[in-house]
Design a protein around this motif. Structure first.
Motif, PDB file in Angstrom:
ATOM      1  N   GLU A 130       0.836  -1.211   0.000  1.00 52.86           N
ATOM      2  CA  GLU A 130       0.000   0.000   0.000  1.00 52.86           C
ATOM      3  C   GLU A 130       0.866   1.255   0.000  1.00 52.86           C
ATOM      4  N   ASP A 131       1.960   1.243   0.761  1.00 54.63           N
ATOM      5  CA  ASP A 131       2.858   2.399   0.775  1.00 54.63           C
ATOM      6  C   ASP A 131       3.470   2.630  -0.599  1.00 54.63           C
ATOM      7  N   ALA A 132       3.880   1.535  -1.253  1.00 56.62           N
ATOM      8  CA  ALA A 132       4.452   1.662  -2.593  1.00 56.62           C
ATOM      9  C   ALA A 132       3.432   2.267  -3.549  1.00 56.62           C
ATOM     10  N   ALA A 133       2.199   1.801  -3.480  1.00 58.09           N
ATOM     11  CA  ALA A 133       1.158   2.310  -4.369  1.00 58.09           C
ATOM     12  C   ALA A 133       0.885   3.791  -4.116  1.00 58.09           C
ATOM     13  N   THR A 134       0.835   4.184  -2.851  1.00 58.53           N
ATOM     14  CA  THR A 134       0.582   5.586  -2.518  1.00 58.53           C
ATOM     15  C   THR A 134       1.714   6.480  -2.998  1.00 58.53           C
ATOM     16  N   LEU A 135       2.958   6.021  -2.823  1.00 59.36           N
ATOM     17  CA  LEU A 135       4.102   6.797  -3.307  1.00 59.36           C
ATOM     18  C   LEU A 135       4.054   6.955  -4.820  1.00 59.36           C
ATOM     19  N   LEU A 136       3.679   5.898  -5.532  1.00 56.56           N
ATOM     20  CA  LEU A 136       3.570   6.002  -6.986  1.00 56.56           C
ATOM     21  C   LEU A 136       2.496   6.997  -7.394  1.00 56.56           C
ATOM     22  N   ALA A 137       1.356   6.950  -6.721  1.00 63.80           N
ATOM     23  CA  ALA A 137       0.278   7.888  -7.050  1.00 63.80           C
ATOM     24  C   ALA A 137       0.738   9.326  -6.850  1.00 63.80           C
ATOM     25  N   PRO A 275      -4.213 -12.586  -5.054  1.00 63.56           N
ATOM     26  CA  PRO A 275      -5.251 -11.627  -5.454  1.00 63.56           C
ATOM     27  C   PRO A 275      -5.540 -10.571  -4.403  1.00 63.56           C
ATOM     28  N   ASP A 276      -5.531 -10.936  -3.116  1.00 61.84           N
ATOM     29  CA  ASP A 276      -5.835  -9.941  -2.095  1.00 61.84           C
ATOM     30  C   ASP A 276      -4.727  -8.890  -1.998  1.00 61.84           C
ATOM     31  N   VAL A 277      -3.476  -9.301  -2.236  1.00 65.45           N
ATOM     32  CA  VAL A 277      -2.371  -8.338  -2.211  1.00 65.45           C
ATOM     33  C   VAL A 277      -2.496  -7.390  -3.391  1.00 65.45           C
ATOM     34  N   TRP A 278      -2.802  -7.942  -4.568  1.00 67.77           N
ATOM     35  CA  TRP A 278      -3.006  -7.096  -5.746  1.00 67.77           C
ATOM     36  C   TRP A 278      -4.153  -6.115  -5.518  1.00 67.77           C
ATOM     37  N   ASP A 279      -5.236  -6.583  -4.932  1.00 64.66           N
ATOM     38  CA  ASP A 279      -6.377  -5.701  -4.677  1.00 64.66           C
ATOM     39  C   ASP A 279      -5.997  -4.574  -3.710  1.00 64.66           C
ATOM     40  N   ARG A 280      -5.203  -4.907  -2.695  1.00 60.97           N
ATOM     41  CA  ARG A 280      -4.757  -3.875  -1.761  1.00 60.97           C
ATOM     42  C   ARG A 280      -3.872  -2.850  -2.453  1.00 60.97           C
ATOM     43  N   PHE A 281      -2.961  -3.317  -3.275  1.00 64.64           N
ATOM     44  CA  PHE A 281      -2.054  -2.428  -3.997  1.00 64.64           C
ATOM     45  C   PHE A 281      -2.829  -1.505  -4.934  1.00 64.64           C
ATOM     46  N   LEU A 282      -3.685  -2.087  -5.763  1.00 65.74           N
ATOM     47  CA  LEU A 282      -4.456  -1.295  -6.716  1.00 65.74           C
ATOM     48  C   LEU A 282      -5.410  -0.356  -5.992  1.00 65.74           C
ATOM     49  N   GLY A 283      -6.050  -0.845  -4.921  1.00 64.72           N
ATOM     50  CA  GLY A 283      -6.966   0.002  -4.168  1.00 64.72           C
ATOM     51  C   GLY A 283      -6.266   1.192  -3.531  1.00 64.72           C
ATOM     52  N   ALA A 284      -5.058   0.966  -2.989  1.00 68.42           N
ATOM     53  CA  ALA A 284      -4.309   2.068  -2.384  1.00 68.42           C
ATOM     54  C   ALA A 284      -3.904   3.084  -3.434  1.00 68.42           C
ATOM     55  N   TYR A 285      -3.530   2.609  -4.611  1.00 66.84           N
ATOM     56  CA  TYR A 285      -3.144   3.528  -5.688  1.00 66.84           C
ATOM     57  C   TYR A 285      -4.331   4.395  -6.105  1.00 66.84           C
ATOM     58  N   ARG A 286      -5.474   3.781  -6.270  1.00 68.53           N
ATOM     59  CA  ARG A 286      -6.662   4.541  -6.666  1.00 68.53           C
ATOM     60  C   ARG A 286      -7.097   5.492  -5.552  1.00 68.53           C
ATOM     61  N   SER A 287      -7.031   5.038  -4.322  1.00 71.49           N
ATOM     62  CA  SER A 287      -7.448   5.898  -3.205  1.00 71.49           C
ATOM     63  C   SER A 287      -6.570   7.137  -3.083  1.00 71.49           C
ATOM     64  N   ALA A 288      -5.309   7.003  -3.505  1.00 72.36           N
ATOM     65  CA  ALA A 288      -4.377   8.130  -3.442  1.00 72.36           C
ATOM     66  C   ALA A 288      -4.465   9.021  -4.670  1.00 72.36           C
ATOM     67  N   GLY A 289      -5.422   8.736  -5.560  1.00 69.17           N
ATOM     68  CA  GLY A 289      -5.606   9.581  -6.739  1.00 69.17           C
ATOM     69  C   GLY A 289      -4.723   9.238  -7.907  1.00 69.17           C
ATOM     70  N   GLY A 290      -4.195   8.012  -7.952  1.00 68.99           N
ATOM     71  CA  GLY A 290      -3.323   7.613  -9.049  1.00 68.99           C
ATOM     72  C   GLY A 290      -3.992   7.732 -10.407  1.00 68.99           C
ATOM     73  N   THR A 291      -3.221   8.179 -11.397  1.00 70.64           N
ATOM     74  CA  THR A 291      -3.772   8.465 -12.729  1.00 70.64           C
ATOM     75  C   THR A 291      -3.434   7.420 -13.777  1.00 70.64           C
ATOM     76  N   ALA A 292      -2.681   6.371 -13.411  1.00 67.63           N
ATOM     77  CA  ALA A 292      -2.270   5.391 -14.419  1.00 67.63           C
ATOM     78  C   ALA A 292      -3.427   4.535 -14.908  1.00 67.63           C
TER      79      ALA A 292
END
Length: 356
Positions: A130-137, A275-292
């Motif tokens: 989740e931290d990685a996803a948020t940093l990317l966003a 799948p649950d790890v992927w969902d957490r990663f993608l969800g964190a990215y979207r929650s942080a406003g990621g544009t990819a």
């Protein structure tokens, strides 16, 4: 890398290490000692050597590194807009006039960085997805034009690295049973089905240009104090807050931000990421406003090409390494080559839809 190069890197890191705390006048103190053990080599590859001395890390970059491109990338890491996203560089003592962050040692560019605690590979359940996803966003939200860099920021190097992996595999094809089987054919067929931009033969798709890391994986995160003192500051007892930060800007540049999500997406598609790890990663990215990817719904129209490219890159490197080391593919490497076989078997109409 020779021992002398490692020692030279360690010496530069030693010179940049924090000085001891100042002692109030009239108080006597025992001079600090520095046993200076042998260099702590964190990484030693053709594309970079990393040596630690105390709280400072010295990195010797690849000999073919473009100096102007590296200067621009280091300037991004040092920019205040990237504070809390990227680990900032340290000034190089030998080039400190003007606050330079790079110099040349043994013919290769050198940079200095604070040491950060890496992700523990023995504790996968604690991996900071989740931290990685948020940093990317947050990284993707930075407007490159706002940075006013000393040199233009080059393209993100993800596609170039994928193309280099294919070239490396081709160079050893036929020298070892692992590269003389259907696996090589599957990798090349999967590669052939990708669009020109994923081969580093054309610009990224229109409207898909953002500030990208270029090589995201868990090894590119470290925990570091947000309030760490500079090398010239006296020590204090004030508490500091550790946070995850992205490191390694060698592949950073302008490109399709979906590439930064491609490795976890590829692992998920190949069955290596739960799948649950992927969902957490993608969800964190979207929650942080990621544009990819789109804010909700199916993310694969944006992720498909980069994820397939990372699958091919990983499989190609696996085949090349297995040949160089004269060994069979391990289980994970087999899964990536099998994923390439599935990609290669896609009907042409599905390939067209995926690359559009």
């Amino acid at each position: 890398m020779t021992v002398s190069v490692a020692q030279a890197l360690s010496a530069v890191a030693h010179d940049a290490a924090p000085r001891p705390a100042r002692t109030p006048r009239g108080h006597r103190t025992t001079p600090p000692t520095c046993p200076c053990p042998g260099p702590d080599i964190l990484a030693d590859r053709p594309d970079g050597t990393v040596v630690r001395h105390g709280d400072v890390v010295a990195k010797s970059h690849a000999p073919d590194t473009d100096p102007a491109a590296l200067t621009a990338r280091i300037a991004v890491a040092a920019h205040p807009l990237l504070a809390g996203i990227l680990l900032p560089p340290l000034p190089v003592p030998a080039a400190a006039q003007g606050g330079a962050f790079t110099t040349v040692l043994h013919g290769r560019p050198l940079t200095l960085w604070p040491y950060g605690t890496p992700v523990d590979p023995e504790d996968p359940d604690a991996a900071p997805w989740e931290d990685a996803a948020t940093l990317l966003a947050r990284l993707h939200a930075i407007t490159p034009g706002a940075l006013q860099l000393p040199a233009p920021l080059p393209p993100m190097r993800g596609p170039a690295k994928a193309a280099r992996a294919i070239a490396r595999m081709r160079a050893v094809a036929g020298r070892h049973p692992a590269t003389a089987t259907a696996a090589t054919t599957a990798v090349l067929r999967a590669w052939a089905g990708l669009p020109a931009w994923a081969h580093d033969e054309a610009p990224s798709p229109p409207g898909r240009a953002a500030l990208c890391h270029g090589d995201l994986h868990l090894g590119q995160l470290v925990r570091h104090s947000a309030d760490a003192p500079s090398t010239d500051a006296p020590s204090t007892d004030a508490p500091s807050t550790d946070r995850w930060l992205l490191i390694d800007v060698d592949d950073m540049g302008i490109g399709d931000p979906a590439w930064d999500l491609a490795r976890p997406a590829a692992w998920y598609a190949a069955g290596l990421l739960a799948p649950d790890v992927w969902d957490r990663f993608l969800g964190a990215y979207r929650s942080a406003g990621g544009t990819a990817v789109r804010p909700d719904g199916d993310p694969w129209p944006q992720l498909d090409v980069p994820a397939r490219a990372l699958t091919v890159q990983t499989a190609a490197l696996a085949l090349a390494k297995s040949a160089a080391e004269n060994r069979p593919l391990d289980e994970v490497e087999e899964m990536m080559t099998e994923a390439c076989a599935r990609i290669a078997s896609l009907p042409p109409e599905l390939e067209c839809e995926a690359t559009s």
